[in-house]
Design an enzyme around this catalytic site. Sequence first.
Site, mmCIF file in Angstrom:
data_model
loop_
_atom_site.group_PDB
_atom_site.id
_atom_site.type_symbol
_atom_site.label_atom_id
_atom_site.label_comp_id
_atom_site.label_asym_id
_atom_site.label_seq_id
_atom_site.Cartn_x
_atom_site.Cartn_y
_atom_site.Cartn_z
ATOM 1 N N GLU A 78 0.804 -1.220 0.000
ATOM 2 C CA GLU A 78 0.000 0.000 0.000
ATOM 3 C C GLU A 78 0.837 1.270 0.000
ATOM 4 O OE1 GLU A 78 -2.579 -0.607 3.342
ATOM 5 O OE2 GLU A 78 -4.027 -1.756 2.174
ATOM 6 N N GLU A 109 7.027 -22.003 7.827
ATOM 7 C CA GLU A 109 7.506 -21.137 8.902
ATOM 8 C C GLU A 109 8.542 -21.803 9.801
ATOM 9 O OE1 GLU A 109 4.745 -21.408 12.764
ATOM 10 O OE2 GLU A 109 3.771 -20.352 11.108
#
Length: 267
Positions: A78, A109
Amino acid sequence: MSITESPSHYDHLEQMSIRQLLEGMNREDQTVPLAVAKAIPQIEALVKAIVEKMKAGGRLFYIGAGTSGRLGIVDASECPPTFGVPHDMVIGIIAGGDQAIRKAVEFAEDDEQQAWKDLQAYDVSPRDVVVGLSASGRTPYVVGGLRDAQKNGVVTGCITCNPDTALAKVADFPIEVIVGPEFVTGSTRLKAGTAQKLVLNMISTTVMIQLGHVRGNKMVDMQLANTKLIDRGCKIIMEELGLSYTEARNLLEQYGSVRKVIESFNE
């Protein structure tokens, strides 16, 4: 047991009404901004370090897994449309690669070595800052990535929702937002996710203001990527320069950015 994994203050959720569930979650959510407020000194320290590096041409990296990784990618993605900065200025990296943005990648992960490999693909260096995102503060991908970044002279920060974590120990600028147990036990996409999102908003927005991408309170460097943003740009120009909508629109089409229009009138 970590706080984020502690039992919920609520039980028998399946027996609650819809209203009771919504009110319970909202009651828990109201505690998040208060927890963030307590961490402002830590956030300030990290932001100062980021601004210093980015003013010298450095970049900001977010690394995370699952919800945390997705939040980092959202914040990074953004920045270009909001502040008009290059796409490689703020970069979000998630364990498991871009496919993990939409679908969980099993065991991604758990690899302590992969984050540093992912960072090296971007030629990360001591000019940059790497911020690790992990609600638990123990995600191997994130801890390993920050550890290796720190070993290689890169400034590190983190956002976690537990105190005294392995992640904080390898962060030069740790941010600990202690939001307590989740409404659904262990579901850190709830309060912990909200807390991380709030802190990310604060970090990137403050950094971009410090770098000069906001004038007054307006996004003068935003990308004119759709009709809504072109309309917003016209209204900013109208307010700043006292012009009609048509005049503002013509100038915006001529100069291609709100900043250039305003600066042309102030020369």
